[in-house]
Design a protein around this motif. Structure first.
Motif, PDB file in Angstrom:
ATOM      1  N   ASP A  55       4.104  -5.260   5.751  1.00  0.00           N
ATOM      2  CA  ASP A  55       4.455  -4.039   6.059  1.00  0.00           C
ATOM      3  C   ASP A  55       3.962  -3.721   7.483  1.00  0.00           C
ATOM      4  O   ASP A  55       3.089  -4.338   8.175  1.00  0.00           O
ATOM      5  CB  ASP A  55       3.706  -3.012   5.330  1.00  0.00           C
ATOM      6  CG  ASP A  55       4.555  -1.779   4.753  1.00  0.00           C
ATOM      7  OD1 ASP A  55       5.653  -1.504   5.476  1.00  0.00           O
ATOM      8  OD2 ASP A  55       4.224  -0.900   3.864  1.00  0.00           O
ATOM      9  N   THR A 162      -9.274  -4.722  -3.003  1.00  0.00           N
ATOM     10  CA  THR A 162      -7.688  -4.725  -3.222  1.00  0.00           C
ATOM     11  C   THR A 162      -7.159  -3.577  -2.108  1.00  0.00           C
ATOM     12  O   THR A 162      -5.906  -3.732  -1.817  1.00  0.00           O
ATOM     13  CB  THR A 162      -7.838  -3.808  -4.488  1.00  0.00           C
ATOM     14  OG1 THR A 162      -8.527  -4.692  -5.841  1.00  0.00           O
ATOM     15  CG2 THR A 162      -6.388  -3.263  -5.068  1.00  0.00           C
ATOM     16  N   TYR A 163      -7.784  -2.846  -1.702  1.00  0.00           N
ATOM     17  CA  TYR A 163      -7.345  -1.897  -0.532  1.00  0.00           C
ATOM     18  C   TYR A 163      -6.698  -2.428   0.728  1.00  0.00           C
ATOM     19  O   TYR A 163      -5.872  -1.997   1.207  1.00  0.00           O
ATOM     20  CB  TYR A 163      -8.125  -0.811  -0.220  1.00  0.00           C
ATOM     21  CG  TYR A 163      -9.175  -1.105   0.938  1.00  0.00           C
ATOM     22  CD1 TYR A 163      -8.813  -0.639   2.247  1.00  0.00           C
ATOM     23  CD2 TYR A 163     -10.264  -1.902   0.866  1.00  0.00           C
ATOM     24  CE1 TYR A 163      -9.334  -1.109   3.440  1.00  0.00           C
ATOM     25  CE2 TYR A 163     -10.953  -2.251   2.035  1.00  0.00           C
ATOM     26  CZ  TYR A 163     -10.513  -1.822   3.231  1.00  0.00           C
ATOM     27  OH  TYR A 163     -11.369  -2.049   4.369  1.00  0.00           O
ATOM     28  N   SER A 165      -4.420  -4.698   0.802  1.00  0.00           N
ATOM     29  CA  SER A 165      -3.256  -5.098   0.679  1.00  0.00           C
ATOM     30  C   SER A 165      -2.129  -4.125   0.988  1.00  0.00           C
ATOM     31  O   SER A 165      -0.911  -4.271   0.908  1.00  0.00           O
ATOM     32  CB  SER A 165      -2.865  -5.616  -0.864  1.00  0.00           C
ATOM     33  OG  SER A 165      -3.277  -4.697  -1.718  1.00  0.00           O
ATOM     34  N   ASP A 166      -2.712  -2.924   1.088  1.00  0.00           N
ATOM     35  CA  ASP A 166      -1.974  -1.622   1.300  1.00  0.00           C
ATOM     36  C   ASP A 166      -2.078  -1.219   2.679  1.00  0.00           C
ATOM     37  O   ASP A 166      -3.414  -0.808   2.998  1.00  0.00           O
ATOM     38  CB  ASP A 166      -2.064  -0.693   0.291  1.00  0.00           C
ATOM     39  CG  ASP A 166      -1.462   0.733   0.309  1.00  0.00           C
ATOM     40  OD1 ASP A 166      -0.982   1.268   1.723  1.00  0.00           O
ATOM     41  OD2 ASP A 166      -1.208   1.395  -0.649  1.00  0.00           O
ATOM     42  N   ASP A 168      -1.045   1.468   4.325  1.00  0.00           N
ATOM     43  CA  ASP A 168      -1.682   2.994   4.643  1.00  0.00           C
ATOM     44  C   ASP A 168      -3.231   3.116   4.206  1.00  0.00           C
ATOM     45  O   ASP A 168      -3.960   3.891   5.009  1.00  0.00           O
ATOM     46  CB  ASP A 168      -0.816   3.756   3.730  1.00  0.00           C
ATOM     47  CG  ASP A 168       0.622   3.919   4.064  1.00  0.00           C
ATOM     48  OD1 ASP A 168       0.914   4.031   5.416  1.00  0.00           O
ATOM     49  OD2 ASP A 168       1.485   3.824   3.473  1.00  0.00           O
ATOM     50  N   ARG A 169      -3.817   2.455   3.248  1.00  0.00           N
ATOM     51  CA  ARG A 169      -4.802   2.434   3.025  1.00  0.00           C
ATOM     52  C   ARG A 169      -6.027   1.870   4.190  1.00  0.00           C
ATOM     53  O   ARG A 169      -6.924   2.329   4.518  1.00  0.00           O
ATOM     54  CB  ARG A 169      -5.382   1.839   1.536  1.00  0.00           C
ATOM     55  CG  ARG A 169      -4.746   2.325   0.444  1.00  0.00           C
ATOM     56  CD  ARG A 169      -5.041   1.578  -1.015  1.00  0.00           C
ATOM     57  NE  ARG A 169      -6.364   1.836  -1.173  1.00  0.00           N
ATOM     58  CZ  ARG A 169      -7.027   1.880  -2.364  1.00  0.00           C
ATOM     59  NH1 ARG A 169      -6.133   0.951  -3.292  1.00  0.00           N
ATOM     60  NH2 ARG A 169      -8.236   1.961  -2.712  1.00  0.00           N
ATOM     61  N   GLU A 203      -5.483   3.072  -7.155  1.00  0.00           N
ATOM     62  CA  GLU A 203      -4.241   2.486  -6.745  1.00  0.00           C
ATOM     63  C   GLU A 203      -3.061   3.169  -6.753  1.00  0.00           C
ATOM     64  O   GLU A 203      -2.047   3.181  -6.114  1.00  0.00           O
ATOM     65  CB  GLU A 203      -4.046   1.147  -7.409  1.00  0.00           C
ATOM     66  CG  GLU A 203      -3.623   1.327  -8.772  1.00  0.00           C
ATOM     67  CD  GLU A 203      -3.202  -0.174  -9.538  1.00  0.00           C
ATOM     68  OE1 GLU A 203      -2.255  -0.705  -9.047  1.00  0.00           O
ATOM     69  OE2 GLU A 203      -4.279  -0.492 -10.524  1.00  0.00           O
ATOM     70  N   TYR A 207      -1.156   7.229  -0.787  1.00  0.00           N
ATOM     71  CA  TYR A 207      -2.063   7.258   0.465  1.00  0.00           C
ATOM     72  C   TYR A 207      -1.340   7.467   1.726  1.00  0.00           C
ATOM     73  O   TYR A 207      -2.006   7.852   2.454  1.00  0.00           O
ATOM     74  CB  TYR A 207      -2.627   5.815   0.272  1.00  0.00           C
ATOM     75  CG  TYR A 207      -3.742   5.408  -0.562  1.00  0.00           C
ATOM     76  CD1 TYR A 207      -5.092   6.151  -0.454  1.00  0.00           C
ATOM     77  CD2 TYR A 207      -3.569   5.001  -1.748  1.00  0.00           C
ATOM     78  CE1 TYR A 207      -6.080   5.954  -1.310  1.00  0.00           C
ATOM     79  CE2 TYR A 207      -4.644   4.626  -2.582  1.00  0.00           C
ATOM     80  CZ  TYR A 207      -5.923   5.373  -2.320  1.00  0.00           C
ATOM     81  OH  TYR A 207      -6.850   5.117  -3.406  1.00  0.00           O
ATOM     82  N   GLN A 208      -0.173   7.385   1.765  1.00  0.00           N
ATOM     83  CA  GLN A 208       0.519   7.941   2.816  1.00  0.00           C
ATOM     84  C   GLN A 208       0.167   9.415   3.270  1.00  0.00           C
ATOM     85  O   GLN A 208       0.035   9.789   4.285  1.00  0.00           O
ATOM     86  CB  GLN A 208       1.863   7.591   2.774  1.00  0.00           C
ATOM     87  CG  GLN A 208       2.636   7.789   4.002  1.00  0.00           C
ATOM     88  CD  GLN A 208       4.169   7.170   4.076  1.00  0.00           C
ATOM     89  OE1 GLN A 208       4.751   6.632   3.242  1.00  0.00           O
ATOM     90  NE2 GLN A 208       4.639   6.856   5.345  1.00  0.00           N
TER      91      GLN A 208
END
Length: 378
Positions: A55, A162-163, A165-166, A168-169, A203, A207-208
């Protein structure tokens, strides 16, 4: 194929420099010649050509990020952030700064479409006379080309968090860690709460929206983006009641969308907010009431009072009517409100996030038990 990919990235990087110089009225001689950044090692060249870009985000003209993975390793490149040395508490947990390489630089520049920051004269001086075919040309030094672009920070993101992988996080956690001269006076406690939300929250949080909020240039913008996160859950309490008597394999989100489209049904906002807050620990409502300067009477229902404060603030910020005007809080009051709203987002998604997004399987009806055969007469 890998070599062609590397050449395309190198060509794209140098074309960006040539185009930038041209935009400021300076044509680079030999602009069509082949140029590249000196190769570091085989592993880096393989990363450059084979990494999976997960991303990317464009926050401002210079603030960008790209998340990519290769061989069970995860990386994030940031443009427009402070150096690690300027971060009061260092990088967020799970992120480690690593050396910039030609491979990570090539991915970062091409995937974020970041623009050079150098002058046309600086670009011409560095690249015009150096290209394939010139005696002793082996490629440009990485540091020299790097200096023509905005500050870049490369981190390895632990896959055990975990965070990471995102994107935005990760961006949100980075903004909270580097919020030194931000536009609004967020306290350390509020920044820590925001950072914890990004790194440890549910999850299912959008978060955006939270990222947009922490990047806002005024308090009200941050408040409204946090409110929108909670607003997404408004249909949950009513539809949970409904599905007790009318089972469905659809998620609450799907049911809410279906009822809106077919029956034009939507939950009443203030009533829904009361029920959503009521589904959180009592401390959540009390923190909201305290942040708004409210008080509880012996007969007060905390969720009702908290919802009234939050909803009135929301109306005052998004509507332009005489009856919605609100007294503007001070910076300290705003900070407490935002801190309480971050807590509200965290608790509402802990309570309702999965129920909103994930469909619940309907239990199969029990099969009738056949009657025992009648006994034969003696």
């Amino acid at each position: 194929m890998a070599n062609r990919n590397r050449k395309k990235m190198s060509a794209a990087t140098f074309k960006k420099l040539v185009d930038h110089a041209a935009a400021y009225g300076t044509d680079i001689a030999n602009a069509d010649k082949v140029r590249w950044i000196k190769r570091l090692r085989d592993e880096d060249a393989e990363l450059m050509s084979k990494a999976d870009v997960i991303d990317r985000r464009k926050i401002t003209r210079q603030m960008r990020a790209v998340l990519f993975e290769h061989e069970d390793r995860r990386f994030v490149a940031f443009f427009g952030f402070a150096s690690v040395d300027d971060m009061p508490n260092g990088l967020p947990e799970g992120l480690t700064e690593i050396e910039l390489t030609p491979g990570t630089f090539g991915i970062s520049v091409t995937e974020t479409e970041v623009m050079p920051r150098a002058t046309a004269a600086e670009i011409r001086e560095l690249i015009e006379s150096e290209f394939e075919g010139v005696e002793n040309y082996e490629g440009h030094e990485l540091q020299a080309i790097r200096d023509l672009f905005p500050r870049i920070l490369i981190v390895e993101a632990s896959v055990d968090f975990t965070y990471t992988s995102d994107i935005d996080r990760v961006l949100g956690a980075m903004v909270a860690a580097t919020y030194i001269d931000g536009p609004i006076a967020l306290s350390e406690a509020t920044l820590n709460a925001a950072s914890e939300l990004f790194s440890s929250g549910s999850e299912y949080i959008p978060y955006q929206n939270v990222l947009q909020g922490v990047l806002s240039i005024y308090w009200g913008g941050f408040f409204v983006d946090l409110y929108r996160c909670v607003e997404q859950l408004y249909a949950v309490p009513r539809l949970l009641d409904l599905t007790k008597d009318w089972s469905s394999s659809r998620s609450i989100a799907e049911l809410a969308d279906l009822l809106d489209k077919r029956l034009a049904w939507r939950p009443r906002e203030e009533e829904a907010l009361i029920r959503v807050i009521g589904g959180c620990p009592l401390a959540t409502a009390k923190k909201l009431i305290s942040a708004f300067g409210g008080k509880l009477e012996e007969t007060s229902i905390p969720a009702d009072i908290a919802a009234r404060h939050v909803y009135n603030m929301r109306n005052g910020l998004v509507h332009f009517r005489g009856d919605t005007k609100i007294a503007q809080p001070t910076d300290d009051q705003w900070d407490q409100i935002i801190l309480a709203m971050i807590g509200l987002v965290s608790e509402t998604y802990a309570a309702f996030g999965k129920q909103y997004h994930v469909a619940t399987a309907i239990a199969a009806p029990a099969m009738p038990v056949p009657a025992a055969p009648a006994a034969e007469p003696a």
